[in-house]
Design a protein around this motif. Structure first.
Motif, PDB file in Angstrom:
ATOM      1  N   SER A  15      50.426   4.905   5.236  1.00  0.00           N
ATOM      2  CA  SER A  15      49.494   3.791   5.368  1.00  0.00           C
ATOM      3  C   SER A  15      48.924   3.457   3.997  1.00  0.00           C
ATOM      4  N   GLU A  16      48.266   2.334   3.904  1.00  0.00           N
ATOM      5  CA  GLU A  16      47.717   1.890   2.635  1.00  0.00           C
ATOM      6  C   GLU A  16      46.686   2.897   2.130  1.00  0.00           C
ATOM      7  N   GLY A  17      46.788   3.223   0.846  1.00  0.00           N
ATOM      8  CA  GLY A  17      45.856   4.162   0.243  1.00  0.00           C
ATOM      9  C   GLY A  17      46.360   5.591   0.180  1.00  0.00           C
ATOM     10  N   ASP A  18      47.492   5.895   0.817  1.00  0.00           N
ATOM     11  CA  ASP A  18      48.055   7.246   0.765  1.00  0.00           C
ATOM     12  C   ASP A  18      48.595   7.542  -0.630  1.00  0.00           C
ATOM     13  N   LEU A  19      48.492   8.790  -1.050  1.00  0.00           N
ATOM     14  CA  LEU A  19      49.077   9.222  -2.311  1.00  0.00           C
ATOM     15  C   LEU A  19      50.466   9.773  -2.042  1.00  0.00           C
ATOM     16  N   VAL A  20      51.446   9.363  -2.840  1.00  0.00           N
ATOM     17  CA  VAL A  20      52.829   9.806  -2.668  1.00  0.00           C
ATOM     18  C   VAL A  20      53.435  10.160  -4.018  1.00  0.00           C
ATOM     19  N   LEU A  21      54.471  10.987  -3.987  1.00  0.00           N
ATOM     20  CA  LEU A  21      55.270  11.304  -5.162  1.00  0.00           C
ATOM     21  C   LEU A  21      56.618  10.627  -5.006  1.00  0.00           C
ATOM     22  N   LYS A  22      57.131  10.033  -6.076  1.00  0.00           N
ATOM     23  CA  LYS A  22      58.408   9.319  -6.031  1.00  0.00           C
ATOM     24  C   LYS A  22      59.496  10.189  -6.635  1.00  0.00           C
TER      25      LYS A  22
END
Length: 78
Positions: A15-22
């Protein structure tokens, strides 16, 4: 057998605002070899589409040039 496997599969919901690693692209060669990092810095999900596409921004608010598929990112827990 497929039904038994599908019961254990958990879908990735961002969802919007989540932190992710690419995930780092394998096309870019790194002289560190197997010691090179597998994931890049944390990004913020700006917009999540229903098909699994994500628009990412870095921590400074600059948007990446193209949307990412949700299978190349993983959730970042800070």
């Amino acid at each position: 057998m497929k039904n038994a496997f599908d019961k254990k599969v958990r879908t990735r919901r961002f969802s919007e605002g989540d932190l992710v690693l690419k995930k780092v692209s394998q096309a870019l060669k790194d002289n560190r070899g197997k010691w090179a990092p597998n994931y890049e810095e944390p990004f913020v999900v700006k917009k999540a589409f229903s098909g699994g596409a994500l628009v990412l921004t870095n921590m400074d608010g600059e948007e990446l040039h193209s949307p990412m598929n949700s299978n190349v990112v993983k959730r970042y827990y800070a």
